[in-house]
Write an enzyme that holds these catalytic residues in place. Structure first.
Site, PDB file in Angstrom:
ATOM      1  N   ASP A  67       0.841  -1.200   0.000  1.00 60.22           N
ATOM      2  CA  ASP A  67       0.000   0.000   0.000  1.00 60.22           C
ATOM      3  C   ASP A  67       0.873   1.246   0.000  1.00 60.22           C
ATOM      4  O   ASP A  67       2.101   1.180  -0.043  1.00 60.22           O
ATOM      5  CB  ASP A  67      -0.984  -0.013   1.178  1.00 60.22           C
ATOM      6  N   LYS A 102      -4.967   2.226  -0.541  1.00 58.17           N
ATOM      7  CA  LYS A 102      -5.304   2.365   0.874  1.00 58.17           C
ATOM      8  C   LYS A 102      -5.029   3.752   1.417  1.00 58.17           C
ATOM      9  O   LYS A 102      -4.554   3.922   2.539  1.00 58.17           O
ATOM     10  CB  LYS A 102      -4.579   1.326   1.733  1.00 58.17           C
ATOM     11  N   MET A 162      -3.778   8.389  11.592  1.00 59.15           N
ATOM     12  CA  MET A 162      -4.732   8.796  10.551  1.00 59.15           C
ATOM     13  C   MET A 162      -5.705   9.861  11.058  1.00 59.15           C
ATOM     14  O   MET A 162      -6.888   9.837  10.752  1.00 59.15           O
ATOM     15  CB  MET A 162      -5.517   7.576  10.042  1.00 59.15           C
TER      16      MET A 162
END
Length: 457
Positions: free
Chosen positions: A248, A270, A383
């Site tokens: 990813d 991703k 994130m």
């Protein structure tokens, strides 16, 4: 890659050396070991060089360089005089004739460079720096000399004698590679090193007789936060032997370069709200390639079991009865905080640390806010860049003080690492001011104050 490394066969081939001193002798010695026929042209020729040329059944010409002498079918030319203008002239003429030419220690006048060599014939390892640092190449050679057993040459020779038989038994090239890798990982190698060739021969015959088509397997590998030197030894080994690599966007290019060069590399994206391949598709790819008998490396940034969906992928493999291995990686919280000079725990500031995902579900973060309002605790948000302002406001609303220190670490552990420090009240504004980009890790807590003292990157 500025140069293309090759191994050139020079046995019984004509090679010309322009120059007759000690430097010419050193280069001639290497060519002679490769079986070349040496021609030397120079007004004066060192006695040792003279004997080397005669031993190769070559030719000595006692005169200054003359381009007419290049009419012979030379495979390569080395200019090794102490006169730069002569070396340059040799280079220009050779270029016109499309001859491979090297001017010793003179990069602009080289079409090829002579690397530092580790000779375990028939195994030969070369180390080149494109002429920029020959001393460094030689130092690396010295280090590698201590790591590579002298028996590797015998192993290469023994393997070569069996190559045809293995090819006849195992027609599929991918399966052949697996056969050799498994064999070299067994006690067979030590038997060859110790000259127990009868035992080694029996082991080879047994391995061929028992060979069956290998079953596929999946390696769930944590690639760490970005710096390739943070990979584990097991991660590197499995990356090197995988037939397929599914990776990813959090896997940095230098890490991807460490995978087997001829492996199929499949990018599955991703990134936030933009998955090149959805999770269900990734699961299916792992199963599909494993059922084809492939060794599949699922390469993930950080650690596969910390916000990496590794558990979901393994569940699918278990259901499909696919064998697998899990290789932990240094998670972003550990790697990025260390490179930013921010300890996640400290006796004076934080006695606990919590890892949280900052992904918002339907625009609202689902976090246990009351549990997060604790002075001597470090919060690490993965994130969380997009929802950062909302998260900071929620923490303040639930009782956290607005001046609680916050650090943003963008592209941590890589050469592009950027660290922005603020507090709950102003950090969201600094994201815009400093154009902070993902991937970014957020650290909230008193330990952030230590960065000013402990930063080292």
């Amino acid at each position: 890659m500025d140069i293309f490394p090759i191994s050139l066969k020079l046995k019984q081939q004509l090679c010309l050396i322009v120059g007759g001193g000690s430097i010419a002798f050193r280069k001639a010695s290497l060519l002679a070991k490769a079986g070349a026929i040496l021609h030397v042209i120079a007004p004066e020729i060192d006695e040792n060089l003279k004997m080397l040329v005669q031993a190769s059944h070559g030719e000595l010409v006692y005169k200054p360089f003359d381009e007419a002498y290049l009419n012979k079918p030379y495979k390569l030319v080395i200019a090794a005089t102490d006169q730069p203008d002569v070396n340059h002239h040799v280079f220009v003429v050779c270029e016109q004739k499309n001859l491979l030419v090297n001017s010793v220690d003179d990069i602009p006048n080289c079409r090829f460079m002579v690397p530092a060599l580790i000779d375990r014939s028939p195994l030969v390892i070369s180390i080149a720096s494109n002429g920029t640092s020959p001393v460094l190449s030689r130092q690396l050679r010295t280090q590698l000399e201590t790591l590579i057993p002298h028996g590797m040459g015998k192993l290469a020779q023994f393997s070569g004698e069996w190559r045809k038989a293995v090819k006849e038994k195992i027609s599929n090239p991918d399966e052949r590679r697996i056969f050799w890798e498994d064999l070299y990982a067994s006690p067979f190698k030590e038997q060859v090193f110790n000259d127990n060739l009868i035992v080694a021969k029996q082991m080879m015959e047994d391995a061929l007789a028992k060979w069956t088509t290998p079953k596929g397997e999946v390696y769930l590998v944590g690639a760490g936060p970005g710096d390739p030197e943070l990979l584990t030894l097991k991660a590197l080994r499995l990356m090197q032997q995988s037939d397929v690599v599914i990776y990813d966007r959090l896997v940095s290019p230098p890490i991807l370069d460490l995978c087997r060069r001829d492996a199929d590399k499949i990018y599955v994206g991703k990134s936030r709200s933009n998955h090149a391949v959805p999770q269900e598709g990734i699961n299916q790819l792992l199963i599909q390639y494993a059922l084809e008998g492939k060794r599949v490396c699922r390469l993930k940034g950080g650690d596969p079991f910390i916000f990496g969906r590794g558990g979901e992928e393994i569940q699918e493999l278990v259901t499909a009865n696919i064998p697998f291995q899990v290789v932990p990686g240094i998670t972003a919280a550990s790697g990025c905080s260390a490179y930013a000079g921010i300890p996640l725990t400290h006796r004076d500031y934080a006695q606990s640390v919590r890892f949280l995902t900052g992904h918002l579900k339907e625009g609202s973060p689902e976090l246990p806010w009351p549990e997060l309002i604790y002075e001597n605790q470090t919060l690490v948000l993965y994130m969380g860049l997009v929802g950062l302002e909302t998260i900071c406001n929620r923490l303040i609303e639930h009782g956290q003080r607005p001046d609680m220190p916050v650090a943003l670490i963008s592209k941590g552990t890589t050469p592009e690492q950027k660290v922005i420090v603020g507090n709950l009240e102003n950090i969201a504004k600094k994201v815009v001011q400093h154009e902070v980009q993902a991937p970014t890790l957020t650290i909230i807590g008193e330990v952030v104050k230590l960065r000013e003292q402990l930063q080292w990157q």
